[in-house]
Design a protein around this motif. Sequence first.
Motif, PDB file in Angstrom:
ATOM      1  N   UNK A 189       0.852  -1.191   0.000  1.00 23.24           N
ATOM      2  CA  UNK A 189       0.000   0.000   0.000  1.00 23.24           C
ATOM      3  C   UNK A 189       0.890   1.244   0.000  1.00 23.24           C
ATOM      4  N   UNK A 190       0.765   2.043  -1.049  1.00 22.64           N
ATOM      5  CA  UNK A 190       1.640   3.209  -1.191  1.00 22.64           C
ATOM      6  C   UNK A 190       1.218   4.346  -0.272  1.00 22.64           C
ATOM      7  N   UNK A 191       2.192   4.873   0.466  1.00 25.52           N
ATOM      8  CA  UNK A 191       2.059   6.080   1.280  1.00 25.52           C
ATOM      9  C   UNK A 191       3.351   6.878   1.111  1.00 25.52           C
ATOM     10  N   UNK A 192       3.277   8.182   1.235  1.00 28.51           N
ATOM     11  CA  UNK A 192       4.510   8.947   1.053  1.00 28.51           C
ATOM     12  C   UNK A 192       5.433   8.764   2.258  1.00 28.51           C
ATOM     13  N   UNK A 193       6.703   8.998   2.022  1.00 29.22           N
ATOM     14  CA  UNK A 193       7.740   8.724   3.017  1.00 29.22           C
ATOM     15  C   UNK A 193       7.519   9.505   4.314  1.00 29.22           C
ATOM     16  N   UNK A 194       7.125  10.757   4.202  1.00 26.07           N
ATOM     17  CA  UNK A 194       6.912  11.590   5.385  1.00 26.07           C
ATOM     18  C   UNK A 194       5.775  11.044   6.236  1.00 26.07           C
ATOM     19  N   UNK A 195       4.701  10.607   5.581  1.00 29.76           N
ATOM     20  CA  UNK A 195       3.556  10.057   6.308  1.00 29.76           C
ATOM     21  C   UNK A 195       3.947   8.805   7.082  1.00 29.76           C
ATOM     22  N   UNK A 196       4.738   7.944   6.453  1.00 28.96           N
ATOM     23  CA  UNK A 196       5.185   6.723   7.128  1.00 28.96           C
ATOM     24  C   UNK A 196       6.027   7.063   8.353  1.00 28.96           C
ATOM     25  N   UNK A 231       8.352   4.088   0.871  1.00 27.64           N
ATOM     26  CA  UNK A 231       7.157   4.861   0.553  1.00 27.64           C
ATOM     27  C   UNK A 231       5.941   3.955   0.357  1.00 27.64           C
ATOM     28  N   UNK A 232       5.900   2.883   1.129  1.00 26.96           N
ATOM     29  CA  UNK A 232       4.751   1.979   1.096  1.00 26.96           C
ATOM     30  C   UNK A 232       4.742   1.117   2.349  1.00 26.96           C
ATOM     31  N   UNK A 233       3.625   0.416   2.545  1.00 27.55           N
ATOM     32  CA  UNK A 233       3.459  -0.514   3.664  1.00 27.55           C
ATOM     33  C   UNK A 233       3.226  -1.907   3.086  1.00 27.55           C
ATOM     34  N   UNK A 234       3.925  -2.905   3.603  1.00 27.21           N
ATOM     35  CA  UNK A 234       3.629  -4.294   3.265  1.00 27.21           C
ATOM     36  C   UNK A 234       2.740  -4.852   4.368  1.00 27.21           C
ATOM     37  N   UNK A 235       1.518  -5.222   4.009  1.00 25.40           N
ATOM     38  CA  UNK A 235       0.531  -5.669   4.982  1.00 25.40           C
ATOM     39  C   UNK A 235      -0.040  -7.002   4.531  1.00 25.40           C
ATOM     40  N   UNK A 236      -0.040  -8.005   5.416  1.00 24.70           N
ATOM     41  CA  UNK A 236      -0.512  -9.306   4.962  1.00 24.70           C
ATOM     42  C   UNK A 236      -1.004 -10.224   6.056  1.00 24.70           C
ATOM     43  N   UNK A 237      -1.558 -11.336   5.606  1.00 25.72           N
ATOM     44  CA  UNK A 237      -2.110 -12.388   6.463  1.00 25.72           C
ATOM     45  C   UNK A 237      -1.501 -13.720   6.052  1.00 25.72           C
ATOM     46  N   UNK A 238      -1.241 -14.575   7.038  1.00 24.37           N
ATOM     47  CA  UNK A 238      -0.770 -15.937   6.787  1.00 24.37           C
ATOM     48  C   UNK A 238      -1.651 -16.892   7.579  1.00 24.37           C
ATOM     49  N   UNK A 239      -2.102 -17.972   6.952  1.00 24.27           N
ATOM     50  CA  UNK A 239      -2.908 -18.984   7.644  1.00 24.27           C
ATOM     51  C   UNK A 239      -2.569 -20.362   7.084  1.00 24.27           C
ATOM     52  N   UNK A 240      -2.581 -21.366   7.942  1.00 27.95           N
ATOM     53  CA  UNK A 240      -2.244 -22.707   7.489  1.00 27.95           C
ATOM     54  C   UNK A 240      -3.338 -23.256   6.577  1.00 27.95           C
ATOM     55  N   UNK A 272      -2.683   3.922  -1.272  1.00 23.49           N
ATOM     56  CA  UNK A 272      -3.121   3.442  -2.582  1.00 23.49           C
ATOM     57  C   UNK A 272      -2.566   2.038  -2.830  1.00 23.49           C
ATOM     58  N   UNK A 273      -3.454   1.096  -3.149  1.00 26.51           N
ATOM     59  CA  UNK A 273      -3.016  -0.270  -3.410  1.00 26.51           C
ATOM     60  C   UNK A 273      -2.100  -0.303  -4.626  1.00 26.51           C
TER      61      UNK A 273
END
Length: 429
Positions: A189-196, A231-240, A272-273
């Motif tokens: 998910x894209x975010x600007x560097x300052x926001x992060x 300048x982005x977030x890596x966000x995820x889920x893991x399940x067996x 933004x995705x």
Amino acid sequence: MSEDKFDAIIVGGGLAGSVAGYILAKAGLEVVVIERGNYSGAKNMTGGRLYSHSLERIIPNFAEVAPVERKVTKERISLMTDQSATTVDYSSNKLGVKGKDSYVVLRGKFDRWLAEEAENQGAMFVYGICVDDLIIEDGKVNGVLAAGEEMRANAVILADGVNSLLAQKIGFKKELDAHEVAVGAKEVIRLDEKTICNRFNVKENEGLAWLFAGSCSGGNIGGGFLYTNKDSISLGIVATLGDIGKSEKSIPELLEDFKKHPVIQPLIAGGELEEYSAHLVPEGGYSTIPTLYKDGVLVVGDAANLVINIGYMVRGMDLAIESGKLAAETILKAKERNDFSQASLAHYQQELENSFVMKDLKHYKKFPTFMQNYRIFNEYPQMLDEIMEKMFMVDGSEPEKILSKAMKPAKKVGLLTILKDGYKGVKAL
């Protein structure tokens, strides 16, 4: 090398395959890496954390030139309910000490860079081709069949990921049990560097690694993750896989719920995705490691199930890198002897046993079984939520001792049960 025979063929251009190619080519061997993606990293989507120690010994100061995102200086672990999270936060410059540091990476960028480093040493990379089978003659692997053509080599390294069909074809590994493998889904998910920097209270080029357990996986075995890129977030889920079939929600639905959680939603607001991907992850640990060598062939990285998940830490990249290095060094010694037999390639297993790879996997070998305790993902997040609520909520009612506030939620789980689970957890670690 004869015109139609390589010293080594590597199947898979991820971290393990590229490192093996780098070392072999640097030593002057003729090596080809066959990657089914359009470029190295095109098929890789791991959460995104690289512990630097193994690659640092191969390419000193790599982080100064490699496309790393941020150095991890903040660690967070959360147990989640549907509406809350109990979080442990650790921030320290000690996390950035050279040789003990780790970096958030985007595999599409990072793997491509590492492959280019191997190419600069003389390794040949072939992209967009799938290896269909191995050439086996008199019990020895002598090459591969790819795109209808035979390619021969003194040795073949299988670095083709968790679902290594080639390793299964030659009887090295069985198809993984549903509770020994997980599926991960991730959004960038894209975010600007300052926001992060502002939202996560980190400096420029410094970042956060955040792991979650509980409601994020629907109360089933699994978890969530968040990593801060430049300048982005890596966000995820893991399940067996074993839990997905009986879960009320699919992985994409769990990921959407995760994004809407009161703790997560403000952190990705306005984002933004940019990318969506999914991937299988080996979860079984030491007990699921397959046969690793035979006449003319070695298995490395995820194909060898070299992944450690101990709840508060997930490792795979540093193990993959080290296994690729040791496989390459084994082939160099075999080349000196002109002996690529099973007895000669046994050096790989010996070196793995002496390395941090097997020592760490053995140390945590009981933890995958411990993590099959559903209380970790249901009762314990709820218990902690109730304790925290009683501690921090003020409504004018009669005061209560701290111990009493904690004991009531704990008794719902059972004090003896908590003691038993705590003992098993400590023992597994």
